[in-house]
Design a protein around this motif. Structure first.
Motif, PDB file in Angstrom:
ATOM      1  N   ILE A 231       0.838  -1.209   0.000  1.00 49.16           N
ATOM      2  CA  ILE A 231       0.000   0.000   0.000  1.00 49.16           C
ATOM      3  C   ILE A 231       0.868   1.251   0.000  1.00 49.16           C
ATOM      4  CG2 ILE A 231      -1.629   1.359   1.375  1.00 49.16           C
ATOM      5  CD1 ILE A 231      -2.836  -1.333   2.310  1.00 49.16           C
ATOM      6  N   LEU A 232       1.911   1.251   0.833  1.00 53.11           N
ATOM      7  CA  LEU A 232       2.800   2.412   0.930  1.00 53.11           C
ATOM      8  C   LEU A 232       3.511   2.681  -0.389  1.00 53.11           C
ATOM      9  CD1 LEU A 232       4.375   1.836   4.456  1.00 53.11           C
ATOM     10  CD2 LEU A 232       2.893   3.733   3.797  1.00 53.11           C
ATOM     11  N   TYR A 233       4.041   1.639  -1.025  1.00 54.56           N
ATOM     12  CA  TYR A 233       4.765   1.837  -2.278  1.00 54.56           C
ATOM     13  C   TYR A 233       3.829   2.199  -3.424  1.00 54.56           C
ATOM     14  CZ  TYR A 233       9.569   0.910  -1.001  1.00 54.56           C
ATOM     15  OH  TYR A 233      10.831   1.035  -0.475  1.00 54.56           O
ATOM     16  N   THR A 234       2.603   1.693  -3.398  1.00 50.80           N
ATOM     17  CA  THR A 234       1.618   2.092  -4.406  1.00 50.80           C
ATOM     18  C   THR A 234       1.305   3.579  -4.283  1.00 50.80           C
ATOM     19  OG1 THR A 234       0.624  -0.113  -4.413  1.00 50.80           O
ATOM     20  CG2 THR A 234      -0.702   1.683  -5.302  1.00 50.80           C
ATOM     21  N   MET A 235       1.089   4.030  -3.057  1.00 51.56           N
ATOM     22  CA  MET A 235       0.826   5.457  -2.813  1.00 51.56           C
ATOM     23  C   MET A 235       2.050   6.305  -3.157  1.00 51.56           C
ATOM     24  SD  MET A 235      -1.226   5.045   0.809  1.00 51.56           S
ATOM     25  CE  MET A 235      -1.398   6.810   1.088  1.00 51.56           C
ATOM     26  N   MET A 236       3.238   5.762  -2.852  1.00 44.44           N
ATOM     27  CA  MET A 236       4.476   6.484  -3.147  1.00 44.44           C
ATOM     28  C   MET A 236       4.655   6.685  -4.654  1.00 44.44           C
ATOM     29  SD  MET A 236       8.401   5.462  -2.121  1.00 44.44           S
ATOM     30  CE  MET A 236       7.857   4.724  -0.583  1.00 44.44           C
ATOM     31  N   LEU A 237       4.439   5.617  -5.418  1.00 47.45           N
ATOM     32  CA  LEU A 237       4.568   5.704  -6.872  1.00 47.45           C
ATOM     33  C   LEU A 237       3.519   6.639  -7.470  1.00 47.45           C
ATOM     34  CD1 LEU A 237       5.259   1.939  -7.688  1.00 47.45           C
ATOM     35  CD2 LEU A 237       6.902   3.822  -7.774  1.00 47.45           C
ATOM     36  N   TYR A 238       2.339   6.624  -6.886  1.00 49.89           N
ATOM     37  CA  TYR A 238       1.273   7.523  -7.345  1.00 49.89           C
ATOM     38  C   TYR A 238       1.668   8.987  -7.138  1.00 49.89           C
ATOM     39  CZ  TYR A 238      -3.254   9.891  -7.513  1.00 49.89           C
ATOM     40  OH  TYR A 238      -4.282  10.757  -7.810  1.00 49.89           O
ATOM     41  N   LYS A 239       2.230   9.264  -5.962  1.00 45.52           N
ATOM     42  CA  LYS A 239       2.653  10.634  -5.670  1.00 45.52           C
ATOM     43  C   LYS A 239       3.815  11.055  -6.567  1.00 45.52           C
ATOM     44  CE  LYS A 239       1.114  10.831  -0.862  1.00 45.52           C
ATOM     45  NZ  LYS A 239       0.132  11.908  -1.092  1.00 45.52           N
ATOM     46  N   LEU A 240       4.755  10.145  -6.808  1.00 45.48           N
ATOM     47  CA  LEU A 240       5.890  10.460  -7.681  1.00 45.48           C
ATOM     48  C   LEU A 240       5.425  10.702  -9.115  1.00 45.48           C
ATOM     49  CD1 LEU A 240       8.544   7.910  -6.379  1.00 45.48           C
ATOM     50  CD2 LEU A 240       8.625  10.400  -6.148  1.00 45.48           C
ATOM     51  N   ARG A 241       4.433   9.949  -9.549  1.00 43.79           N
ATOM     52  CA  ARG A 241       3.901  10.133 -10.903  1.00 43.79           C
ATOM     53  C   ARG A 241       3.220  11.493 -11.025  1.00 43.79           C
ATOM     54  NH1 ARG A 241      -0.814   6.500 -13.817  1.00 43.79           N
ATOM     55  NH2 ARG A 241      -0.767   7.587 -15.823  1.00 43.79           N
ATOM     56  N   ASN A 242       2.416  11.851 -10.039  1.00 48.22           N
ATOM     57  CA  ASN A 242       1.761  13.150 -10.057  1.00 48.22           C
ATOM     58  C   ASN A 242       2.754  14.289  -9.922  1.00 48.22           C
ATOM     59  OD1 ASN A 242      -0.702  11.982 -10.346  1.00 48.22           O
ATOM     60  ND2 ASN A 242      -1.324  12.191  -8.194  1.00 48.22           N
ATOM     61  N   MET A 243       3.855  14.017  -9.217  1.00 56.52           N
ATOM     62  CA  MET A 243       4.873  15.036  -9.028  1.00 56.52           C
ATOM     63  C   MET A 243       5.513  15.413 -10.369  1.00 56.52           C
ATOM     64  SD  MET A 243       8.088  14.949  -6.376  1.00 56.52           S
ATOM     65  CE  MET A 243       8.885  13.603  -7.203  1.00 56.52           C
ATOM     66  N   LYS A 244       5.631  14.438 -11.265  1.00 56.29           N
ATOM     67  CA  LYS A 244       6.191  14.729 -12.580  1.00 56.29           C
ATOM     68  C   LYS A 244       5.267  15.614 -13.401  1.00 56.29           C
ATOM     69  CE  LYS A 244       8.811  10.408 -12.864  1.00 56.29           C
ATOM     70  NZ  LYS A 244       8.961   9.114 -13.581  1.00 56.29           N
ATOM     71  N   LEU A 245       3.954  15.426 -13.167  1.00 56.71           N
ATOM     72  CA  LEU A 245       2.985  16.209 -13.927  1.00 56.71           C
ATOM     73  C   LEU A 245       2.831  17.610 -13.364  1.00 56.71           C
ATOM     74  CD1 LEU A 245       0.238  13.448 -14.328  1.00 56.71           C
ATOM     75  CD2 LEU A 245       1.949  14.159 -16.013  1.00 56.71           C
ATOM     76  N   ASN A 246       3.198  17.805 -12.128  1.00 56.10           N
ATOM     77  CA  ASN A 246       3.046  19.095 -11.485  1.00 56.10           C
ATOM     78  C   ASN A 246       4.365  19.849 -11.563  1.00 56.10           C
ATOM     79  OD1 ASN A 246       2.516  21.284  -9.903  1.00 56.10           O
ATOM     80  ND2 ASN A 246       1.857  20.129  -8.102  1.00 56.10           N
ATOM     81  N   SER A 247       4.417  20.892 -12.356  1.00 55.50           N
ATOM     82  CA  SER A 247       5.664  21.628 -12.575  1.00 55.50           C
ATOM     83  C   SER A 247       6.107  22.388 -11.330  1.00 55.50           C
ATOM     84  CB  SER A 247       5.506  22.608 -13.746  1.00 55.50           C
ATOM     85  OG  SER A 247       4.442  23.510 -13.494  1.00 55.50           O
ATOM     86  N   ASN A 248       5.174  22.658 -10.408  1.00 60.02           N
ATOM     87  CA  ASN A 248       5.519  23.415  -9.205  1.00 60.02           C
ATOM     88  C   ASN A 248       6.110  22.525  -8.102  1.00 60.02           C
ATOM     89  OD1 ASN A 248       4.580  25.859 -10.259  1.00 60.02           O
ATOM     90  ND2 ASN A 248       2.474  25.351  -9.708  1.00 60.02           N
ATOM     91  N   ALA A 249       5.926  21.233  -8.246  1.00 57.52           N
ATOM     92  CA  ALA A 249       6.444  20.313  -7.224  1.00 57.52           C
ATOM     93  C   ALA A 249       7.935  20.088  -7.416  1.00 57.52           C
ATOM     94  CB  ALA A 249       5.709  18.983  -7.300  1.00 57.52           C
ATOM     95  N   LYS A 250       8.631  19.970  -6.318  1.00 60.50           N
ATOM     96  CA  LYS A 250      10.068  19.714  -6.381  1.00 60.50           C
ATOM     97  C   LYS A 250      10.326  18.227  -6.547  1.00 60.50           C
ATOM     98  CE  LYS A 250      11.566  23.604  -3.537  1.00 60.50           C
ATOM     99  NZ  LYS A 250      12.290  23.987  -2.314  1.00 60.50           N
ATOM    100  N   ALA A 251      11.199  17.889  -7.473  1.00 58.73           N
ATOM    101  CA  ALA A 251      11.541  16.478  -7.679  1.00 58.73           C
ATOM    102  C   ALA A 251      12.472  16.013  -6.566  1.00 58.73           C
ATOM    103  CB  ALA A 251      12.214  16.301  -9.032  1.00 58.73           C
ATOM    104  N   LEU A 252      12.434  14.731  -6.319  1.00 55.80           N
ATOM    105  CA  LEU A 252      13.370  14.176  -5.342  1.00 55.80           C
ATOM    106  C   LEU A 252      14.793  14.386  -5.830  1.00 55.80           C
ATOM    107  CD1 LEU A 252      11.712  10.737  -4.514  1.00 55.80           C
ATOM    108  CD2 LEU A 252      12.038  12.599  -2.921  1.00 55.80           C
ATOM    109  N   ASP A 253      15.673  14.780  -4.925  1.00 53.92           N
ATOM    110  CA  ASP A 253      17.053  14.968  -5.343  1.00 53.92           C
ATOM    111  C   ASP A 253      17.708  13.599  -5.547  1.00 53.92           C
ATOM    112  OD1 ASP A 253      17.597  13.991  -2.846  1.00 53.92           O
ATOM    113  OD2 ASP A 253      18.349  15.865  -2.038  1.00 53.92           O
ATOM    114  N   LYS A 254      18.900  13.619  -6.100  1.00 54.84           N
ATOM    115  CA  LYS A 254      19.576  12.384  -6.493  1.00 54.84           C
ATOM    116  C   LYS A 254      19.794  11.435  -5.319  1.00 54.84           C
ATOM    117  CE  LYS A 254      23.566  10.855  -9.192  1.00 54.84           C
ATOM    118  NZ  LYS A 254      24.826  11.277  -9.871  1.00 54.84           N
ATOM    119  N   ALA A 255      20.197  11.987  -4.180  1.00 52.85           N
ATOM    120  CA  ALA A 255      20.480  11.153  -3.012  1.00 52.85           C
ATOM    121  C   ALA A 255      19.221  10.454  -2.510  1.00 52.85           C
ATOM    122  CB  ALA A 255      21.088  12.002  -1.897  1.00 52.85           C
TER     123      ALA A 255
END
Length: 337
Positions: A231-255
């Protein structure tokens, strides 16, 4: 722990169980099943298993001890994620440390170490079932919170090294409480031929208690933590996917990306090693398997695979975590006085 009885013609699995972790003596006849005609198979098993367990023990002790040493000694390694990795390595090290006793019991074909050590060994054997998946669940929760905070551009003042220590202690207490019933029922059982075995000796009706213990392990050691992780990883992937679509959201840094990937791969390897073990529980509860060389061979393969998880994690850290690799190399440097 395994009760392999090659010399006097007994079998390790007599209750249609395909789980060497579950030691239910039943009655005396359960410990003295008739050996099938394929003696060479059992003789080979008697020789091969100690070799496999010895390799797991040597590699696991070396790798996990190195992980513990690096995290404790290198200042830059004292992070929240590494605190959970440290405890995971301690749990794996603890298990591999007592594995030689399992090898000795296998070779001697009886338990010579007494009641107290029997309880200790069987308890640690079951710690191994629960501790890895529970620390990985905590690591998954931590990764989710990191992603969630990054997406929302929020800080996490409560995510500290000290808080990770407290959480790790709570996980150990939880695992100890979960394993407590196995500690209570662990004991030395004398068969009709006066051979001692370290087993889980359940009260009457033994078969019902045995099935209950399997269901207990399946639910608490697999179903609940794995469902939580999925459940956690499904929600995590969902948030990361939406983060790519949202230009105002900050992407996760490399580390942060690397740590998230590392946790995911460690989790995937853990599930790969432990899922067959828990699937065997379902098989044992829903079918009436005949004890054949094939069933016994599969049983020991599944057990060896679950044991192997205790020595794989250090290699994953070495390949996936640059900071761990650099810290380890630095520790190995011979500096002039």
């Amino acid at each position: 722990m395994d009760n392999v009885s090659i010399p006097d013609g007994t079998l390790p699995f007599c209750n249609n169980s395909v789980d060497p972790h579950a030691h239910m003596p039943g009655n005396s006849s359960d410990l003295n099943c008739t050996l099938p005609s394929d003696f060479h198979f059992y003789a080979g098993l008697y020789v091969i298993l100690p070799i496999i367990y010895s390799v797991i023990c040597a590699v696991g002790l070396t790798g996990n001890t190195a992980v513990i040493y690096v995290i404790l000694k290198a200042p830059k390694m004292k992070t929240v994620t590494n605190m959970f990795i440290l405890n995971l390595a301690i749990a794996d090290d603890l298990f591999t440390l007592v594995l030689p006793i399992s090898i000795a019991e296998h070779l001697l074909n009886y338990w010579p170490f007494g009641e107290v050590l029997c309880k200790v060994i069987l308890s640690i054997d079951h710690y191994n079932i629960f501790s890895s998946i529970y620390f990985l669940t905590v690591m998954s929760v931590d990764r989710y919170l990191v992603v969630w905070a990054t997406v929302r551009s929020k800080r996490m003042p409560y995510r500290t090294y000290r808080a990770a220590k407290i959480i790790s202690l709570c996980v150990w207490i939880l695992v100890i409480l979960i394993v407590m019933p196995f500690t209570v029922f662990a004991g030395v059982f004398n068969s009709n031929d006066d051979r001692k075995s370290c087993v889980l000796s359940f009260p009457i009706p033994e078969n019902l208690w045995f099935k209950t213990s399997r269901i207990y392990t399946l639910i608490l050691g697999f179903a609940i933590p794995v469902s939580t992780i999925c459940i956690l990883y499904t929600m995590m992937l969902y948030k990361l996917r939406n983060m790519k679509l949202n230009s105002n959201a900050k992407a996760l840094d490399k580390a942060k990306k690397k740590v998230t990937i590392m946790v995911f791969i460690v989790l995937a390897v853990c599930l790969f090693c432990w899922t067959p073990f828990h699937l065997s529980t379902i098989v044992a509860l829903t079918t009436d398997l005949t004890t054949t060389p094939l069933v016994i061979g599969i049983s020991y393969f599944i057990t060896s695979l679950s044991y192997a998880n205790s020595c794989l994690n250090p290699f994953l850290y070495a390949f996936l975590d640059d900071s761990f690799r650099k810290a380890f190399k630095k520790m190995l440097e011979c500096r002039p006085a």
